[in-house]
Design a protein around this motif. Structure first.
Motif, PDB file in Angstrom:
ATOM      1  N   SER A  99       0.914  -1.131  -0.157  1.00 39.46           N
ATOM      2  CA  SER A  99       0.218  -0.062   0.127  1.00 39.46           C
ATOM      3  C   SER A  99       0.876   1.251  -0.064  1.00 39.46           C
ATOM      4  O   SER A  99       1.850   1.273   0.791  1.00 39.46           O
ATOM      5  CB  SER A  99      -0.890   0.083   1.350  1.00 39.46           C
ATOM      6  OG  SER A  99      -1.684   1.163   1.304  1.00 39.46           O
ATOM      7  N   TYR A 105      -6.860  -4.143  -4.823  1.00 40.44           N
ATOM      8  CA  TYR A 105      -8.060  -4.670  -4.205  1.00 40.44           C
ATOM      9  C   TYR A 105      -9.372  -4.658  -5.157  1.00 40.44           C
ATOM     10  O   TYR A 105      -9.714  -3.677  -5.643  1.00 40.44           O
ATOM     11  CB  TYR A 105      -8.428  -3.616  -3.171  1.00 40.44           C
ATOM     12  CG  TYR A 105      -9.684  -4.153  -2.273  1.00 40.44           C
ATOM     13  CD1 TYR A 105      -9.487  -5.051  -1.300  1.00 40.44           C
ATOM     14  CD2 TYR A 105     -11.144  -3.627  -2.614  1.00 40.44           C
ATOM     15  CE1 TYR A 105     -10.728  -5.575  -0.493  1.00 40.44           C
ATOM     16  CE2 TYR A 105     -12.098  -4.128  -2.079  1.00 40.44           C
ATOM     17  CZ  TYR A 105     -12.067  -5.217  -0.876  1.00 40.44           C
ATOM     18  OH  TYR A 105     -13.061  -5.527  -0.344  1.00 40.44           O
ATOM     19  N   LYS A 106      -9.331  -5.945  -5.398  1.00 37.81           N
ATOM     20  CA  LYS A 106     -10.391  -6.115  -6.669  1.00 37.81           C
ATOM     21  C   LYS A 106     -10.067  -5.261  -7.935  1.00 37.81           C
ATOM     22  O   LYS A 106     -10.942  -4.710  -8.614  1.00 37.81           O
ATOM     23  CB  LYS A 106     -11.891  -5.879  -6.029  1.00 37.81           C
ATOM     24  CG  LYS A 106     -12.214  -6.885  -4.990  1.00 37.81           C
ATOM     25  CD  LYS A 106     -13.751  -6.605  -4.789  1.00 37.81           C
ATOM     26  CE  LYS A 106     -13.963  -7.449  -3.384  1.00 37.81           C
ATOM     27  NZ  LYS A 106     -15.702  -7.122  -2.920  1.00 37.81           N
ATOM     28  N   CYS A 145      -3.899   0.167  -4.871  1.00 39.51           N
ATOM     29  CA  CYS A 145      -4.022   0.525  -3.237  1.00 39.51           C
ATOM     30  C   CYS A 145      -2.727   1.621  -3.290  1.00 39.51           C
ATOM     31  O   CYS A 145      -1.522   1.461  -2.491  1.00 39.51           O
ATOM     32  CB  CYS A 145      -3.716  -0.463  -2.246  1.00 39.51           C
ATOM     33  SG  CYS A 145      -4.935  -1.556  -2.280  1.00 39.51           S
ATOM     34  N   ARG A 169      -9.687   3.223   1.621  1.00 42.17           N
ATOM     35  CA  ARG A 169      -9.515   1.936   0.313  1.00 42.17           C
ATOM     36  C   ARG A 169      -8.339   1.548   0.135  1.00 42.17           C
ATOM     37  O   ARG A 169      -8.089   0.434  -0.004  1.00 42.17           O
ATOM     38  CB  ARG A 169     -10.037   2.861  -0.835  1.00 42.17           C
ATOM     39  CG  ARG A 169     -11.411   3.116  -0.573  1.00 42.17           C
ATOM     40  CD  ARG A 169     -12.508   3.522  -1.938  1.00 42.17           C
ATOM     41  NE  ARG A 169     -13.673   3.778  -1.921  1.00 42.17           N
ATOM     42  CZ  ARG A 169     -14.267   4.880  -1.678  1.00 42.17           C
ATOM     43  NH1 ARG A 169     -13.488   6.036  -1.864  1.00 42.17           N
ATOM     44  NH2 ARG A 169     -15.362   5.221  -1.565  1.00 42.17           N
ATOM     45  N   ARG A 190      -7.137  -1.317   2.186  1.00 46.27           N
ATOM     46  CA  ARG A 190      -7.821  -2.646   1.941  1.00 46.27           C
ATOM     47  C   ARG A 190      -6.890  -3.838   1.728  1.00 46.27           C
ATOM     48  O   ARG A 190      -7.348  -4.776   1.872  1.00 46.27           O
ATOM     49  CB  ARG A 190      -8.834  -2.378   1.151  1.00 46.27           C
ATOM     50  CG  ARG A 190     -10.036  -1.406   1.731  1.00 46.27           C
ATOM     51  CD  ARG A 190     -11.021  -1.583   0.701  1.00 46.27           C
ATOM     52  NE  ARG A 190     -10.873  -0.954  -0.539  1.00 46.27           N
ATOM     53  CZ  ARG A 190     -11.636  -0.718  -1.538  1.00 46.27           C
ATOM     54  NH1 ARG A 190     -12.839  -0.969  -1.538  1.00 46.27           N
ATOM     55  NH2 ARG A 190     -10.940  -0.246  -2.790  1.00 46.27           N
ATOM     56  N   GLU A 191      -5.661  -3.390   0.954  1.00 46.06           N
ATOM     57  CA  GLU A 191      -4.803  -4.485   0.541  1.00 46.06           C
ATOM     58  C   GLU A 191      -3.339  -3.944   0.788  1.00 46.06           C
ATOM     59  O   GLU A 191      -3.244  -2.904   0.440  1.00 46.06           O
ATOM     60  CB  GLU A 191      -5.371  -4.926  -0.797  1.00 46.06           C
ATOM     61  CG  GLU A 191      -4.861  -6.153  -1.136  1.00 46.06           C
ATOM     62  CD  GLU A 191      -5.296  -7.390  -0.301  1.00 46.06           C
ATOM     63  OE1 GLU A 191      -4.462  -8.149   0.264  1.00 46.06           O
ATOM     64  OE2 GLU A 191      -6.500  -7.728  -0.413  1.00 46.06           O
ATOM     65  N   ARG A 207      -4.715  -3.981   6.890  1.00 44.06           N
ATOM     66  CA  ARG A 207      -5.487  -4.378   6.056  1.00 44.06           C
ATOM     67  C   ARG A 207      -6.975  -5.200   6.750  1.00 44.06           C
ATOM     68  O   ARG A 207      -6.381  -6.167   7.414  1.00 44.06           O
ATOM     69  CB  ARG A 207      -5.205  -5.339   4.653  1.00 44.06           C
ATOM     70  CG  ARG A 207      -4.699  -6.372   5.046  1.00 44.06           C
ATOM     71  CD  ARG A 207      -3.943  -6.829   3.548  1.00 44.06           C
ATOM     72  NE  ARG A 207      -3.232  -8.132   3.686  1.00 44.06           N
ATOM     73  CZ  ARG A 207      -1.924  -8.170   3.688  1.00 44.06           C
ATOM     74  NH1 ARG A 207      -1.203  -7.135   3.704  1.00 44.06           N
ATOM     75  NH2 ARG A 207      -1.349  -9.456   3.717  1.00 44.06           N
ATOM     76  N   ASP A 253     -11.183  -6.401   6.594  1.00 44.58           N
ATOM     77  CA  ASP A 253     -12.475  -6.388   5.985  1.00 44.58           C
ATOM     78  C   ASP A 253     -13.255  -4.941   6.453  1.00 44.58           C
ATOM     79  O   ASP A 253     -14.269  -4.308   5.478  1.00 44.58           O
ATOM     80  CB  ASP A 253     -13.469  -7.435   5.927  1.00 44.58           C
ATOM     81  CG  ASP A 253     -12.982  -8.453   5.032  1.00 44.58           C
ATOM     82  OD1 ASP A 253     -12.121  -8.387   4.480  1.00 44.58           O
ATOM     83  OD2 ASP A 253     -13.605  -9.562   5.351  1.00 44.58           O
ATOM     84  N   ASN A 296     -13.744  -1.628   4.247  1.00 45.69           N
ATOM     85  CA  ASN A 296     -14.714  -1.230   3.182  1.00 45.69           C
ATOM     86  C   ASN A 296     -15.841  -0.377   3.775  1.00 45.69           C
ATOM     87  O   ASN A 296     -16.225   0.787   3.080  1.00 45.69           O
ATOM     88  CB  ASN A 296     -15.358  -2.561   2.701  1.00 45.69           C
ATOM     89  CG  ASN A 296     -14.604  -3.254   1.731  1.00 45.69           C
ATOM     90  OD1 ASN A 296     -14.276  -2.219   0.605  1.00 45.69           O
ATOM     91  ND2 ASN A 296     -14.313  -4.684   1.607  1.00 45.69           N
TER      92      ASN A 296
END
Length: 474
Positions: A143, A167-168, A172, A361, A364-365, A370, A372, A375
């Protein structure tokens, strides 16, 4: 497709620097590398495997600068502090107009502010970036929190986004603001990291010392929690750590480790800067203090000898896994709420437009904290960037649900002599945040009595001193 031009250089092939250089090369950006000890450079190239053709070794700063095509970007991965200043001073005469230095170490944000200001009078440019994720993150996707001019970010942002965690599919990595904004955000990240780790350690103490659970039971608990609300990197690795076996003794690895926690100072910086800003971050402060006390092994042994060793087992039925889980959920929310409140205050103090939702955000990764929960935090901060997370759903509802567990745990731990400083600090802060009338009126009266400092009255009348005013002690 690999680029032909070498526009990037990196100085410092320690654990993080070597991993970051390989990440950059792998993502399609050939890079020249230099280490003060030349054999380290040679060994790094020799061990790079298929990436070696995309790495250019340099055995002097002159060779490094010559190997990079203008406009050059040179990343510093050297120890924070005077070493960075010395490296910049050595590089400066070799650089051309428009060359860019990136300090990617754990710099104090005030140093980054100073170096940014100094670069305005130099021919080179400068930005500071916070990089979180440890060696694994540096190698495969950290990150990244950048601080600098938007034009500089536009130039190197694509590369930093490419090497960052995803992240998806979303990078990051982002620009936090000008000057030291990136390193400030990284500092607060690390403060939250200290607190998160301390609270997890306190729940471990409750399970291991309070309930008498063995390592397997502790590991299974963390593994179960990691499938629910507490899903996060730190809870995940806590399960792995608890399940690990010591290859020497054959017993639990945790039982073989000295209970003295190390630190590099970033958590302490967070606590100090919070005081400067006038922002309460008691969970982080408690975590820093706990690490400091852990290092005092001999003093703790003396205290146990004089006053009796702690902790004692928890009273029968005092706590169970569900209650301790709720405790950690509440503590985590309170910790992050304090961290983001500190960021909001810093944005105001330093005139930074910190992108609060974006910060959540990019955490998140890739980074150590990091989780959940980030979000929902991002969504809450999108709606109210300056708002406190305890007043935003779903966290308000979660705190209503889990406050009884936190309170029950702190009471039970206190009765058993199980120190839970971070969890206790979180509860006290939460209690203060919902106390309409605090006993600070007594403090104001005391201040006026001994120093004639004055006070405001509830009725609004212009009578700023008490009847003791003539006896003020100065």
């Amino acid at each position: 497709m690999m680029q032909d031009r070498v526009n990037y250089g990196l100085i410092g092939l320690g654990t993080m620097g070597a991993a970051l250089a390989l990440n950059i090369a792998e993502k399609g950006y050939p890079i020249a590398v230099f280490n003060r000890t030349g054999t380290v450079t040679d060994e790094f190239i020799a061990s790079a495997g298929d990436l070696a053709p995309h790495l250019t070794p340099a055995h002097s700063l002159q060779d490094l600068v010559a190997a990079i095509t203008r406009p050059r970007t040179i990343i510093l991965m050297v120890p924070a502090g005077p070493v960075v200043d010395a490296q910049i001073e050595a590089l400066a005469p070799l650089l051309d107009e428009g060359d860019l230095i990136i300090d990617a170490g754990n710099a104090n944000f005030t140093d980054t502010e100073r170096r940014t200001a100094g670069a305005r009078d130099a021919k080179f440019d400068f930005i500071g970036i916070g990089v979180s994720g440890g060696e694994e993150g540096a190698r495969h996707g950290p990150s990244i929190m950048a601080g600098g001019e938007p034009a500089h970010w536009q130039r190197v942002g694509p590369m930093l986004e490419a090497i960052s965690a995803k992240y998806k599919g979303t990078p990051c990595a982002a620009l936090m603001g000008q000057g030291g904004a990136g390193h400030f955000v990284k500092m607060v990240h690390n403060g939250i990291e200290y607190a998160d780790m301390q609270m997890i350690a306190e729940t471990y103490a409750l399970m291991h010392d309070g309930l008498g659970w063995d390592a397997a039971e502790v590991a299974e608990t963390f593994e179960t929690w990691n499938k629910g609300t507490l899903a996060s990197y730190l809870v995940e690795i806590s399960g792995k750590v608890a399940r690990a076996v010591d290859p020497i003794s054959g017993g639990p690895m945790l039982d073989a480790i000295l209970d003295a926690a190390g630190q590099k100072g970033t958590g302490r910086w967070t606590a100090i800067e919070a005081q400067q800003l006038g922002v309460p971050v008691p969970v982080i402060e408690a975590a820093v203090a706990a690490r400091n006390i852990s290092a005092r092994v001999d003093t703790r042994a003396r205290g146990a000898g004089v006053f009796g060793a702690l902790p004692h087992p928890l009273a029968a039925g005092a706590l169970d896994r569900e209650v301790i889980e709720g405790t950690l959920i509440a503590g985590k929310i309170l910790c992050y709420a304090q961290g983001f409140e500190m960021l909001a205050k810093a944005a105001e103090q330093f005139s930074w437009s910190l992108p609060m939702a974006t910060i959540a955000r990019i955490w998140r990764e890739g980074c150590i904290i990091r989780s959940d929960m980030l979000n929902d935090m991002a969504s809450a901060l999108e709606a109210a960037p300056d708002g406190n997370l305890i007043f935003a759903e779903p966290f308000t509802g979660m705190l209503r649900k889990h406050e009884p567990a936190l309170r029950r745990t702190v009471i039970a731990a206190t009765q058993a002599g199980i120190a839970v400083p971070a969890l206790s600090a979180g509860l006290s802060w939460f209690d203060l945040m919902r106390t309409p009338r605090m006993p600070a009126n007594m403090i104001q009266a005391q201040r006026d009595f001994f120093g004639a400092h004055g006070f405001q009255r509830l009725d609004g009348r212009d009578a700023p001193h008490g009847p003791w005013a003539h006896g003020a002690q100065g």
